[in-house]
Design an enzyme around this catalytic site. Structure first.
Site, short mmCIF file in Angstrom:
data_model
loop_
_atom_site.label_atom_id
_atom_site.label_comp_id
_atom_site.label_asym_id
_atom_site.label_seq_id
_atom_site.Cartn_x
_atom_site.Cartn_y
_atom_site.Cartn_z
N ARG A 1 -8.61 94.78 -6.18
CA ARG A 1 -9.69 94.42 -5.63
C ARG A 1 -10.09 92.93 -5.97
NH1 ARG A 1 -15.83 96.27 -6.73
NH2 ARG A 1 -16.75 95.44 -4.81
N SER B 1 -11.19 96.04 3.51
CA SER B 1 -10.76 96.20 2.31
C SER B 1 -9.48 96.21 1.78
CB SER B 1 -11.33 97.42 1.53
OG SER B 1 -12.76 97.54 1.78
N GLU C 1 -5.65 109.94 5.26
CA GLU C 1 -4.42 109.46 4.61
C GLU C 1 -3.14 110.19 4.61
OE1 GLU C 1 -8.43 108.38 2.99
OE2 GLU C 1 -7.60 110.15 3.65
N HIS D 1 -7.21 98.22 -4.59
CA HIS D 1 -7.92 98.59 -5.48
C HIS D 1 -7.35 99.46 -6.46
CE1 HIS D 1 -10.36 97.19 -1.94
NE2 HIS D 1 -11.33 97.43 -2.63
N HIS E 1 11.58 125.81 7.77
CA HIS E 1 12.05 127.10 7.23
C HIS E 1 13.10 127.67 8.09
CE1 HIS E 1 8.26 128.09 8.91
NE2 HIS E 1 8.84 129.42 9.28
N ASP F 1 2.92 128.93 12.69
CA ASP F 1 1.41 129.29 12.21
C ASP F 1 1.25 128.53 10.74
OD1 ASP F 1 0.45 131.34 14.09
OD2 ASP F 1 1.94 132.61 13.30
N PHE G 1 -6.42 107.02 -3.35
CA PHE G 1 -6.19 108.05 -2.27
C PHE G 1 -4.83 108.14 -1.90
CE2 PHE G 1 -10.54 106.49 -1.04
CZ PHE G 1 -11.12 107.40 -1.93
#
EC number: 2.2.1.1
Length: 699
Positions: free
Chosen positions: A552, A405, A441, A491, A85, A177, A467
């Site tokens: 999956r 996975s 993530e 998945h 900004h 901040d 996710f």
């Protein structure tokens, strides 16, 4: 609330011995330009640009190794304005330093067609390393830049002493901040400490003011203590005018080579505006004509003049052009000496900078025979990575704690990190290739962007598709920048099964396809997965990010898949008895694990003398970028009987099936059960596809 006495103390100047009146005049000019630019635009963020003027000037004029004539110089330090900004903090330095902006560009702040948009944009403005604005993203991506710097050193100059390689440089960040409050910075900062990124230096503009005023109402922690707890090297500098303290802190940070550095700089926002100093009104709005005039009087400027820059000031600051050229020339000698010592590594660097792939890089891509053993596309992806990994050292990546996975680990390579973090399962090496993001993530998405922006390597990161929601801000920013990040999302549907609706993606494919420039690729089987990887890696530079969507559950290896069809995003997988002389009666369009359902339905419909075309559509975005002639050859406009099949919401398929088409989809959340039960109960069966096809034909 900061008292008047504290404000007085925190705004006392402390200058090094070689600081001159011209330096002070340049800093004051920055403040005046910030007030004028926002006042003319009618909106913007003047206060931080005013209070950070000494820091920004010190970094750009006295600290950073950079060359205004070559903003792509390989040996440059990187500067990331995470507090996007406060874009004027960066723009005014790019103007003063001679990077290509002129005073007219500062005057055109936040206007149509200007090179000075409201927030810095990568490629839009020369000298901007990354698009920032969504708070936290810049700092998190800077962690990726620092990681990339170390990995690239390992590729090109691994045996050099610390600080002695032409590939050694620093990543500088200014964070606010607001950046500190964002969760993504916590994730990334934690990981940066684990990685001991001694080339990362973060300045925290601790002004304790946000849009809503005093941050006491939202931020009461000891931020410096938090970063010490992470494992960072932490310093606190009192006062934004304290140039001596700033430069001492930078020197100390460079000496702390075993960890990233966090410098908390206590500033007073809006200094020296007489009435709006240290208020939320100085943060995100024009100060007003009276306040701007009063500020100019305090600084010794004519209140009736706007955008006033003394000739001796701009001459002085543009001296950076010559200094940058000299620094570049000194570095070039070191680089050429390295190139003589390391001809093979120089050849690798040349290839990567040219964004080329080596001959035969895909010769060992795995291939699966149709009707062979079923295989999950995530497993096929893992096989592809291990096959191409030895030939593409620039390809590295990992997972957010789901490597087993997601199948994102290249076989027989070390993990990236200091050897001290090695475990029984993983051997870490400073220059390893496997990334361990932990359950972070959002940071993973931003870090991947930083790696790609730093260049010239390719990075990927994996997690469950559900996710991807945690990653969305980073994914959107990567798409906005058109950078080539790779996301491996596995998945991919209710086919996930027993973990239930919290982990089963429903709306995610449609939500991701809604992001402009993001390519969502959902291959149907093992071979399409290999073809997808080939396409992703062979695409031209700046083609935008890609999300690879994988199953999956195991799926059949299909007949008729082909690499050109995948590269085009959609193609005719099978025509079910039709020929050039006979158009299909109905077209079945499917992606991923549902392509097998379309193939099975085609056979059932053939028994009823219905001619069916099956179209595999792994990537809608790639397909829609094809010429009309190709798209019409796959989906003839004359065939309005169309059915789309995908285990997600129907939202994005209406444009391809039209008003007369049908969509076999899921419009609700799932349940905890095995995937076979879920597919059957939710209507993802060949029989359901047949019923939909018959319905559109009846209509």
């Amino acid at each position: 609330m900061t008292t008047l006495d504290q404000i007085s103390t925190l705004t006392q100047p402390r200058h090094p011995d070689d600081w001159t009146e011209i330096d002070s005049a340049a800093v004051d000019t920055i403040r005046v330009l910030a007030t004028d630019a926002v006042q003319k635009a009618g909106n913007g963020h003047p206060g931080t640009a005013m209070s950070l003027a000494p820091l920004a000037y010190t970094l750009f004029q006295r600290t950073l190794r950079h060359d205004p004539n070559d903003t792509a110089w390989l040996g440059r330090d990187r500067f990331v304005l995470s507090a996007g900004h406060s874009s004027l903090t960066l723009y005014i330095q790019l103007y003063l330093g001679g990077f290509g902006l002129e005073l007219s560009d500062i005057e055109s702040l936040r206007t149509w067609g200007s090179t000075t948009p409201g927030h810095p944009e990568f490629r839009h403005t020369k000298g901007v390393e990354i698009t920032t604005g969504p708070l936290g993203q810049g700092l998190a991506s800077a962690v990726g830049m620092a990681m990339a710097s170390r990995y690239e050193r390992g590729l090109f100059d691994p045996d050099a002493e610390p600080g002695a390689s032409p590939f050694d440089h620093y990543i500088y960040v200014i964070a606010s901040d607001g950046d500190i409050e964002e969760g993504v910075t916590s994730e990334a900062s934690s990981l940066a400490a684990v990685q001991q990124l001694g080339n990362l230096i973060v300045f925290y503009d601790h002004n304790q003011i946000s849009i809503e005023g005093d941050t006491k109402i939202t931020l009461c922690e000891d931020t410096a203590a938090r970063y010490r707890a992470y494992g960072w090297h932490v310093q606190e500098v009192e006062g934004g005018e304290n140039v001596v303290g700033i430069e001492e802190a930078i020197a100390n940070a460079k000496a702390a080579t075993d960890r990233p550095s966090f410098i908390s700089l206590r500033t007073i926002i809006g200094y020296p505006a007489p009435t709006l100093i240290n208020t939320g009104k100085a943060h995100g709005a024009a100060l007003g004509e009276d306040e701007v005039a009063a500020t100019k009087r305090i600084l010794g400027f004519d209140p009736d003049k706007t955008f006033a820059v003394r000739e001796d000031v701009i001459t002085h600051t543009r001296g950076l052009i010559a200094r940058g050229k000299e620094a570049h020339e000194r570095w070039q000698l070191e680089f050429e000496a390295w190139a003589q010592r390391e001809p093979e590594r120089k050849a690798l660097l040349d290839r990567l900078l040219a964004q080329q792939l080596p001959d035969g890089w895909d010769a060992d891509l795995p291939n699966w025979e149709p009707r062979s053993k079923e295989l999950a596309t995530r497993a096929a992806s893992g096989a592809v990575l291990s096959a191409i990994g030895p030939k593409l050292p620039e390809l590295w990546g990992g997972s957010a704690d789901l490597a087993g996975s997601n199948n994102t680990t290249i076989k027989d390579v070390d993990s990236f990190g200091p050897p001290s973090i090695s475990t029984d399962e993983y051997t870490a090496h400073w220059y390893g290739r496997t990334l361990h993001f932990g359950v972070r993530e959002h940071a993973m998405g931003a870090i991947l962007s930083g790696i790609v922006l730093h260049g010239p390597t390719r990075a990927y990161g994996g997690t469950f598709l559900q996710f991807s929601d945690y990653m969305r801000p980073s994914v959107r920013l990567a798409s906005l920048m058109d950078i080539d990040t790779i996301y491996v999302w596995t998945h991919d549907s209710v086919g996930l099964g027993e973990d239930g609706p919290t982990h089963q993606p429903i709306e995610h494919l449609a939500a991701l396809r809604a992001i402009p420039r993001l390519s969502v690729v959902r291959p149907a089987d093992a071979n399409e997965t290999a073809y997808a990887w080939r396409t992703i890696l062979a695409r031209g530079a700046n083609s935008g990010p890609v999300g690879l969507i994988l199953t999956r559950q195991s799926v059949p290896v299909l007949e008729g898949t082909n690499t050109e069809g995948v590269a085009r995003g959609g193609y005719v997988l099978g025509d079910g008895g039709s020929s050039e002389a006979k158009e299909p009666d109905v077209i079945l369009i499917a992606t991923g694990s549902e392509v097998q359902l379309a193939v099975a339905a085609q056979k059932l419909l053939a028994d009823k003398d219905i001619i069916v075309r099956v179209v595999s559509m792994p990537c809608v975005e790639w397909f829609e970028s094809q010429p009309y002639e190709y798209r019409d050859s796959v989906l003839p406009p004359s065939v309005s009987a169309r059915v789309a099949v995908e285990a997600g919401v129907a939202q994005c398929w209406h444009k391809l099936v039209g008003d007369t088409g049908k969509i076999v989809s899921i419009e609700h959340y799932g349940e905890s059960a095995d995937y076979q039960t879920l597919f059957r109960e939710y209507g993802f069966t060949p029989e359901a596809v047949v019923a939909a096809a018959e319905q559109v034909l009846d209509n």
